[in-house]
Enzyme design. Structure first.
Site, PDB file in Angstrom:
ATOM      1  N   HIS A  95       0.927  -1.329   0.058  1.00  0.00           N
ATOM      2  CA  HIS A  95      -0.045  -0.106  -0.112  1.00  0.00           C
ATOM      3  C   HIS A  95       0.930   1.230  -0.072  1.00  0.00           C
ATOM      4  O   HIS A  95       0.634   2.269  -0.647  1.00  0.00           O
ATOM      5  CB  HIS A  95      -0.923   0.107   1.367  1.00  0.00           C
ATOM      6  CG  HIS A  95      -2.039  -1.100   1.408  1.00  0.00           C
ATOM      7  ND1 HIS A  95      -2.258  -1.728   2.454  1.00  0.00           N
ATOM      8  CD2 HIS A  95      -2.801  -1.455   0.420  1.00  0.00           C
ATOM      9  CE1 HIS A  95      -3.109  -2.730   2.129  1.00  0.00           C
ATOM     10  NE2 HIS A  95      -3.400  -2.357   1.090  1.00  0.00           N
TER      11      HIS A  95
ATOM     12  N   SER B 271      -2.987  -7.744   3.128  1.00  0.00           N
ATOM     13  CA  SER B 271      -3.361  -7.725   4.373  1.00  0.00           C
ATOM     14  C   SER B 271      -3.686  -8.776   4.916  1.00  0.00           C
ATOM     15  O   SER B 271      -3.493  -9.354   6.057  1.00  0.00           O
ATOM     16  CB  SER B 271      -4.503  -6.571   4.584  1.00  0.00           C
ATOM     17  OG  SER B 271      -4.118  -5.207   4.074  1.00  0.00           O
TER      18      SER B 271
ATOM     19  N   ARG C 248      -1.826  -6.029  -8.404  1.00  0.00           N
ATOM     20  CA  ARG C 248      -0.474  -6.946  -8.139  1.00  0.00           C
ATOM     21  C   ARG C 248      -0.247  -8.031  -9.338  1.00  0.00           C
ATOM     22  O   ARG C 248       0.832  -8.177  -9.503  1.00  0.00           O
ATOM     23  CB  ARG C 248      -0.936  -7.387  -6.775  1.00  0.00           C
ATOM     24  CG  ARG C 248      -0.440  -6.496  -5.550  1.00  0.00           C
ATOM     25  CD  ARG C 248      -0.900  -7.036  -4.548  1.00  0.00           C
ATOM     26  NE  ARG C 248      -2.465  -7.645  -4.609  1.00  0.00           N
ATOM     27  CZ  ARG C 248      -3.281  -7.783  -3.110  1.00  0.00           C
ATOM     28  NH1 ARG C 248      -2.563  -8.053  -2.236  1.00  0.00           N
ATOM     29  NH2 ARG C 248      -4.588  -8.342  -3.828  1.00  0.00           N
TER      30      ARG C 248
ATOM     31  N   LYS D   3     -17.211  -6.569   6.787  1.00  0.00           N
ATOM     32  CA  LYS D   3     -15.952  -7.640   7.257  1.00  0.00           C
ATOM     33  C   LYS D   3     -15.883  -7.411   8.681  1.00  0.00           C
ATOM     34  O   LYS D   3     -15.607  -6.235   9.175  1.00  0.00           O
ATOM     35  CB  LYS D   3     -15.134  -7.373   6.241  1.00  0.00           C
ATOM     36  CG  LYS D   3     -15.165  -8.075   4.885  1.00  0.00           C
ATOM     37  CD  LYS D   3     -13.922  -7.932   4.075  1.00  0.00           C
ATOM     38  CE  LYS D   3     -13.795  -6.848   3.181  1.00  0.00           C
ATOM     39  NZ  LYS D   3     -12.468  -6.832   2.672  1.00  0.00           N
TER      40      LYS D   3
HETATM   41  O1  PNS Z   1      -8.992  -2.932  -0.046  1.00  0.00           O
HETATM   42  P1  PNS Z   1     -10.073  -3.480  -0.764  1.00  0.00           P
HETATM   43  O2  PNS Z   1     -10.871  -4.446   0.410  1.00  0.00           O
HETATM   44  O3  PNS Z   1      -9.786  -4.196  -1.773  1.00  0.00           O
HETATM   45  O4  PNS Z   1     -10.835  -2.064  -0.872  1.00  0.00           O
HETATM   46  C1  PNS Z   1     -12.258  -2.340  -1.591  1.00  0.00           C
HETATM   47  C2  PNS Z   1     -13.076  -1.144  -1.828  1.00  0.00           C
HETATM   48  C3  PNS Z   1     -13.000  -0.252  -0.420  1.00  0.00           C
HETATM   49  C4  PNS Z   1     -12.281   0.055  -2.675  1.00  0.00           C
HETATM   50  C5  PNS Z   1     -14.586  -1.237  -2.196  1.00  0.00           C
HETATM   51  O5  PNS Z   1     -14.970  -2.331  -1.346  1.00  0.00           O
HETATM   52  C6  PNS Z   1     -15.289  -0.058  -2.379  1.00  0.00           C
HETATM   53  O6  PNS Z   1     -15.183   0.912  -2.813  1.00  0.00           O
HETATM   54  N1  PNS Z   1     -16.312  -0.098  -1.226  1.00  0.00           N
HETATM   55  C7  PNS Z   1     -17.228   1.109  -1.101  1.00  0.00           C
HETATM   56  C8  PNS Z   1     -18.650   0.723  -1.523  1.00  0.00           C
HETATM   57  C9  PNS Z   1     -18.647   0.989  -3.052  1.00  0.00           C
HETATM   58  O7  PNS Z   1     -18.711   2.161  -3.515  1.00  0.00           O
HETATM   59  N2  PNS Z   1     -19.108  -0.039  -3.671  1.00  0.00           N
HETATM   60  C10 PNS Z   1     -19.166  -0.385  -5.191  1.00  0.00           C
HETATM   61  C11 PNS Z   1     -18.018  -0.508  -5.737  1.00  0.00           C
HETATM   62  S1  PNS Z   1     -18.092  -0.700  -7.662  1.00  0.00           S
END
Ligand code: PNS
Length: 170
Positions: free
Chosen positions: A20, A131, A93, A44
């Site tokens: 990150h 993570s 990645r 989660k």
């Molecule tokens: O670190 P992560 O878990 O891969 O991050 C995922 C994240 C936070 C980018 C994604 O879950 C997100 O954007 N969540 C917010 C809710 C949202 O906008 N959902 C629609 C996404 S298309």
């Protein structure tokens, strides 16, 4: 394009890793302002609270003056629009990340076409770091010192002591 080019780097960051941080440093060189955005209430179970994750990230990015750390609820694209961001930054990645990232990027584009998702590659040294694996390796007694910032190692150790303290006696 006029005005400052603001980018949002969203994620769970539970905990932040060197992968990150590598992406944040690359992003900070490309954009006028980079907002690291921690998702709150993603359903989660997380190891670290949002406040703890914010503290760890703030410490880890304090050498980058154009980077700030915030948290958000609800739709990412709405948060990005509120902040006047034109870019959502995500790291890829490996090929395995691509399908999920593509879906999210296209959904976000459908919701708000003015905001572009930009993908960047973290340094090769971090291509296997996540993570989830950091937590698993640490929990099982492995060394994660090369995978996360030093302040995160300390926080993990502190959590470990709490886990041990909380372990039921046999
Ligand atoms: O670190 P992560 O878990 O891969 O991050 C995922 C994240 C936070 C980018 C994604 O879950 C997100 O954007 N969540 C917010 C809710 C949202 O906008 N959902 C629609 C996404 S298309």
């Amino acid at each position: 394009m006029s005005g400052p080019n603001i980018s949002i780097y969203p994620g769970s960051f539970d905990p932040p890793t060197n992968g990150h941080l590598d992406l944040i440093e690359r992003g900070a060189r490309l954009f006028h302002r980079l907002i690291v955005a921690i998702l709150r209430n993603d359903g989660k179970t997380s190891l670290f609270t949002v406040a703890e994750r914010t503290e760890m990230l703030c410490e880890a990015v304090k050498h980058l003056p154009n980077v700030s750390v915030e948290s958000f609820d609800g739709l990412l694209i709405r948060f990005a629009a509120e902040k006047g961001a034109r870019v959502i930054l995500r790291g890829i990645r490996a090929v395995s990340d691509y399908e999920y990232e593509l879906q999210m990027a296209l959904m976000n584009r459908k919701l708000h076409p003015e905001v572009e998702t930009v993908f960047m590659l973290p340094g090769e040294a971090y291509s296997y770091v996540s993570s989830r694996l950091v937590k698993e390796v640490f929990r099982l007694g492995g060394d994660v010192g090369d995978l996360v910032p030093p302040n995160v190692v300390e926080r993990l150790k502190a959590k470990g002591r709490v886990w041990e303290g909380a372990a039921p006696s046999k």
